[in-house]
Design a protein around this motif. Sequence first.
Motif, PDB file in Angstrom:
ATOM      1  N   VAL A   1       0.840  -1.201   0.000  1.00 39.48           N
ATOM      2  CA  VAL A   1       0.000   0.000   0.000  1.00 39.48           C
ATOM      3  C   VAL A   1       0.875   1.251   0.000  1.00 39.48           C
ATOM      4  CG1 VAL A   1      -1.650   1.358   1.349  1.00 39.48           C
ATOM      5  CG2 VAL A   1      -1.966  -1.107   1.117  1.00 39.48           C
ATOM      6  N   ALA A   2       1.927   1.234   0.807  1.00 38.50           N
ATOM      7  CA  ALA A   2       2.855   2.374   0.848  1.00 38.50           C
ATOM      8  C   ALA A   2       3.542   2.556  -0.501  1.00 38.50           C
ATOM      9  CB  ALA A   2       3.894   2.161   1.946  1.00 38.50           C
ATOM     10  N   MET A   3       3.913   1.457  -1.121  1.00 38.12           N
ATOM     11  CA  MET A   3       4.579   1.536  -2.417  1.00 38.12           C
ATOM     12  C   MET A   3       3.638   2.078  -3.493  1.00 38.12           C
ATOM     13  SD  MET A   3       6.704  -1.521  -4.317  1.00 38.12           S
ATOM     14  CE  MET A   3       7.702  -1.806  -2.856  1.00 38.12           C
ATOM     15  N   ALA A   4       2.374   1.659  -3.421  1.00 36.38           N
ATOM     16  CA  ALA A   4       1.396   2.155  -4.390  1.00 36.38           C
ATOM     17  C   ALA A   4       1.200   3.662  -4.235  1.00 36.38           C
ATOM     18  CB  ALA A   4       0.063   1.426  -4.198  1.00 36.38           C
ATOM     19  N   GLY A   5       1.181   4.127  -2.985  1.00 34.29           N
ATOM     20  CA  GLY A   5       1.047   5.561  -2.747  1.00 34.29           C
ATOM     21  C   GLY A   5       2.226   6.345  -3.291  1.00 34.29           C
ATOM     22  N   LEU A   6       3.430   5.779  -3.147  1.00 35.33           N
ATOM     23  CA  LEU A   6       4.632   6.434  -3.661  1.00 35.33           C
ATOM     24  C   LEU A   6       4.602   6.521  -5.183  1.00 35.33           C
ATOM     25  CD1 LEU A   6       7.524   7.554  -3.362  1.00 35.33           C
ATOM     26  CD2 LEU A   6       8.329   5.174  -3.427  1.00 35.33           C
TER      27      LEU A   6
ATOM     28  N   ASP B   1       2.058   6.416  -7.131  1.00 34.85           N
ATOM     29  CA  ASP B   1       0.996   7.321  -7.554  1.00 34.85           C
ATOM     30  C   ASP B   1       1.457   8.768  -7.429  1.00 34.85           C
ATOM     31  OD1 ASP B   1      -1.765   8.169  -8.174  1.00 34.85           O
ATOM     32  OD2 ASP B   1      -1.783   8.790  -6.073  1.00 34.85           O
ATOM     33  N   GLN B   2       2.148   9.094  -6.333  1.00 32.43           N
ATOM     34  CA  GLN B   2       2.623  10.455  -6.092  1.00 32.43           C
ATOM     35  C   GLN B   2       3.674  10.873  -7.116  1.00 32.43           C
ATOM     36  OE1 GLN B   2       1.687  12.639  -3.730  1.00 32.43           O
ATOM     37  NE2 GLN B   2       3.222  14.194  -4.205  1.00 32.43           N
ATOM     38  N   VAL B   3       4.583   9.948  -7.449  1.00 37.70           N
ATOM     39  CA  VAL B   3       5.710  10.290  -8.311  1.00 37.70           C
ATOM     40  C   VAL B   3       5.390  10.118  -9.798  1.00 37.70           C
ATOM     41  CG1 VAL B   3       8.116   9.761  -8.862  1.00 37.70           C
ATOM     42  CG2 VAL B   3       7.330   9.665  -6.490  1.00 37.70           C
ATOM     43  N   PHE B   4       4.758   9.000 -10.141  1.00 40.55           N
ATOM     44  CA  PHE B   4       4.563   8.673 -11.558  1.00 40.55           C
ATOM     45  C   PHE B   4       3.105   8.737 -12.010  1.00 40.55           C
ATOM     46  CE2 PHE B   4       8.243   6.050 -10.125  1.00 40.55           C
ATOM     47  CZ  PHE B   4       9.229   6.733 -10.811  1.00 40.55           C
ATOM     48  N   GLY B   5       2.177   8.856 -11.065  1.00 39.74           N
ATOM     49  CA  GLY B   5       0.767   8.866 -11.434  1.00 39.74           C
ATOM     50  C   GLY B   5       0.260   7.514 -11.878  1.00 39.74           C
ATOM     51  N   LEU B   6       0.895   6.441 -11.416  1.00 35.03           N
ATOM     52  CA  LEU B   6       0.489   5.094 -11.813  1.00 35.03           C
ATOM     53  C   LEU B   6      -0.742   4.660 -11.027  1.00 35.03           C
ATOM     54  CD1 LEU B   6       3.948   3.256 -11.973  1.00 35.03           C
ATOM     55  CD2 LEU B   6       2.667   4.326 -13.844  1.00 35.03           C
ATOM     56  N   ASN B   7      -1.563   3.809 -11.654  1.00 32.14           N
ATOM     57  CA  ASN B   7      -2.738   3.291 -10.948  1.00 32.14           C
ATOM     58  C   ASN B   7      -2.300   2.229  -9.943  1.00 32.14           C
ATOM     59  OD1 ASN B   7      -3.066   0.419 -12.061  1.00 32.14           O
ATOM     60  ND2 ASN B   7      -2.945   1.625 -13.954  1.00 32.14           N
ATOM     61  N   PRO B   8      -3.103   1.954  -8.916  1.00 27.42           N
ATOM     62  CA  PRO B   8      -2.699   1.040  -7.834  1.00 27.42           C
ATOM     63  C   PRO B   8      -2.324  -0.364  -8.309  1.00 27.42           C
ATOM     64  CG  PRO B   8      -4.635   2.296  -7.189  1.00 27.42           C
ATOM     65  CD  PRO B   8      -4.398   2.588  -8.641  1.00 27.42           C
ATOM     66  N   VAL B   9      -3.055  -0.900  -9.288  1.00 26.29           N
ATOM     67  CA  VAL B   9      -2.786  -2.271  -9.733  1.00 26.29           C
ATOM     68  C   VAL B   9      -1.380  -2.379 -10.311  1.00 26.29           C
ATOM     69  CG1 VAL B   9      -3.459  -4.103 -11.324  1.00 26.29           C
ATOM     70  CG2 VAL B   9      -5.221  -2.751 -10.155  1.00 26.29           C
ATOM     71  N   LEU B  10      -1.025  -1.450 -11.191  1.00 23.21           N
ATOM     72  CA  LEU B  10       0.305  -1.479 -11.795  1.00 23.21           C
ATOM     73  C   LEU B  10       1.379  -1.203 -10.744  1.00 23.21           C
ATOM     74  CD1 LEU B  10       2.021  -1.744 -14.304  1.00 23.21           C
ATOM     75  CD2 LEU B  10       1.640   0.686 -14.785  1.00 23.21           C
ATOM     76  N   SER B  11       1.108  -0.297  -9.816  1.00 18.63           N
ATOM     77  CA  SER B  11       2.074   0.025  -8.766  1.00 18.63           C
ATOM     78  C   SER B  11       2.375  -1.193  -7.902  1.00 18.63           C
ATOM     79  CB  SER B  11       1.530   1.160  -7.889  1.00 18.63           C
ATOM     80  OG  SER B  11       1.329   2.332  -8.630  1.00 18.63           O
ATOM     81  N   VAL B  12       1.320  -1.872  -7.472  1.00 18.88           N
ATOM     82  CA  VAL B  12       1.497  -3.061  -6.630  1.00 18.88           C
ATOM     83  C   VAL B  12       2.199  -4.169  -7.401  1.00 18.88           C
ATOM     84  CG1 VAL B  12       0.272  -4.915  -5.430  1.00 18.88           C
ATOM     85  CG2 VAL B  12      -0.426  -2.536  -5.094  1.00 18.88           C
ATOM     86  N   ALA B  13       1.872  -4.317  -8.675  1.00 21.99           N
ATOM     87  CA  ALA B  13       2.507  -5.354  -9.498  1.00 21.99           C
ATOM     88  C   ALA B  13       4.010  -5.112  -9.605  1.00 21.99           C
ATOM     89  CB  ALA B  13       1.871  -5.380 -10.886  1.00 21.99           C
ATOM     90  N   ILE B  14       4.397  -3.858  -9.821  1.00 25.47           N
ATOM     91  CA  ILE B  14       5.822  -3.518  -9.898  1.00 25.47           C
ATOM     92  C   ILE B  14       6.498  -3.780  -8.555  1.00 25.47           C
ATOM     93  CG2 ILE B  14       7.471  -1.627 -10.175  1.00 25.47           C
ATOM     94  CD1 ILE B  14       5.494  -0.362 -12.153  1.00 25.47           C
ATOM     95  N   GLY B  15       5.839  -3.374  -7.486  1.00 22.01           N
ATOM     96  CA  GLY B  15       6.408  -3.575  -6.155  1.00 22.01           C
ATOM     97  C   GLY B  15       6.610  -5.035  -5.829  1.00 22.01           C
ATOM     98  N   VAL B  16       5.607  -5.846  -6.101  1.00 20.46           N
ATOM     99  CA  VAL B  16       5.717  -7.289  -5.853  1.00 20.46           C
ATOM    100  C   VAL B  16       6.844  -7.881  -6.675  1.00 20.46           C
ATOM    101  CG1 VAL B  16       4.569  -9.512  -6.219  1.00 20.46           C
ATOM    102  CG2 VAL B  16       3.325  -7.631  -5.162  1.00 20.46           C
ATOM    103  N   GLY B  17       6.940  -7.486  -7.929  1.00 28.61           N
ATOM    104  CA  GLY B  17       7.982  -8.022  -8.795  1.00 28.61           C
ATOM    105  C   GLY B  17       9.379  -7.722  -8.283  1.00 28.61           C
ATOM    106  N   ILE B  18       9.600  -6.482  -7.839  1.00 37.25           N
ATOM    107  CA  ILE B  18      10.929  -6.089  -7.353  1.00 37.25           C
ATOM    108  C   ILE B  18      11.318  -6.878  -6.113  1.00 37.25           C
ATOM    109  CG2 ILE B  18      12.263  -4.194  -6.355  1.00 37.25           C
ATOM    110  CD1 ILE B  18      10.608  -2.270  -8.080  1.00 37.25           C
ATOM    111  N   VAL B  19      10.426  -6.886  -5.123  1.00 36.67           N
ATOM    112  CA  VAL B  19      10.746  -7.528  -3.845  1.00 36.67           C
ATOM    113  C   VAL B  19      10.903  -9.037  -4.006  1.00 36.67           C
ATOM    114  CG1 VAL B  19       9.955  -7.947  -1.498  1.00 36.67           C
ATOM    115  CG2 VAL B  19       9.609  -5.711  -2.535  1.00 36.67           C
ATOM    116  N   VAL B  20       9.972  -9.656  -4.724  1.00 44.19           N
ATOM    117  CA  VAL B  20      10.021 -11.111  -4.897  1.00 44.19           C
ATOM    118  C   VAL B  20      11.278 -11.528  -5.646  1.00 44.19           C
ATOM    119  CG1 VAL B  20       8.936 -13.054  -6.100  1.00 44.19           C
ATOM    120  CG2 VAL B  20       7.543 -11.501  -4.724  1.00 44.19           C
TER     121      VAL B  20
END
Length: 437
Positions: A57-62, A64-83
């Motif tokens: 959730v924190a990553m999605a907010g970041l 969105d603030q920086v790139f204007g990405l929607n939550p689904v894409l933000s979370v997908a990117i975050g999961v991919g990086i960490v995993v």
Amino acid sequence: RVYTERVTDARTGGDSDSLTLSSYLENRFNDPSRLLRGISALLIIVFYFFYVASGLVAMAGLFDQVFGLNPVLSVAIGVGIVVLYTVLGGFLAVSLTDVVQAAMMWLALLIVPIMVIVSLGGFGGLTDGVADKSDGLLSVMGGTSLNAETLAWESTDALGWVVIVSGLAWGLGYFGQPHILSRYMGITSVTQIRKAGIVSVSWAVSAMALAVLVGFVGIAYFDTPLADAEQVFPRLVSALTHPLVAGVLLAAILAAVMSTADSQLLVAASALTEDVYKGFIARDADSKVLLWISRVTVIAVALAAAGIALWGNSSVMDLVGYAWAGFGSAFGPVLLLSVFWRRMTWTGALAGMVVGATVAIVWENVAAWLTALGIYDTLPVFLQDFLSVYAMVPAAALSFVAVFALNSLGRVSDVMESDFDRVEHEVRHLRAEAPVG
């Protein structure tokens, strides 16, 4: 750390060298039922769904603030990086990257408040700016809250003790967080424990103090309170710094998310592979099989957490508070007593763990249930205040009660007494030799 190595293996005898909290609990109490191992592993996996979700959730907010990405894409990117780097690198990679990420977080928490304070004209400008919003904001006993609808600071009748007790109760949670305790369990040498404690506590105290300062400078800097208070850090960075500098500082938020999420995913994977698959299904499983099960678990937990992050409709603080109370109440009292109380048995440990986790889960929903039934508003004010106390308080207290109440249903074996004496002797010897810094 000493017990995880020295306590006798509950099934084979000899030093156990426990790799997880669940295996430690089974071996420490010589648990004949194996319930300690199974239930603790289940609780670890379930609560980590919510904890990892808070980071996403924190990553999605970041994003969105920086790139204007929607939550689904933000979370997908975050999961991919960490995993990706958790699966490829394992415990060593996570430990090394956490050091760098922690340093980034600390520096960012230091730099941003300094910039804001300078722009406000010093600490005098800071206190004046906060006081202008509401006198109660500088009161130790509170009495001021933000109206989420009008975004205005309002005086409240809430008792200060509720806020203070709930805040202090978060400290109890540290004793039961598997991803934190695993660092001490896995340290290279027991003689380094004291130094590790000094480093970790110093970092935590200073980082938390700076985080509180970020909140105060945000109140003073922005004329109108933010609709989403959790965005105060990126909003301050964007308002005060050049985009290149902002990118580095905002990366600290990503570091905060990653340094927590990767550790949690590893512990969750260990719980399933070591405590469930190897513990109950195939004790002599091939290491390659365990490796792939671990990797699949990391992905599965991350995907479940992503679902909670996207559709759970909860803030970062809500998710962290829920998981923190669950872990702290389920494991904190049990682990504390396990290293100090010679007469503790497996029944007491199981009772404390189950009661702590159950109360932590239920307490978070009691007020909502009573409100739905139309009962909450009819309760006396002091009872409403009590129900608003952080779940850790009643859950941890009742966990301790449950341990003592049901401890006598089990028995302390000769092996358990021998292990306790052996560990106590070794700990005293190591404390005498351990370097201070």
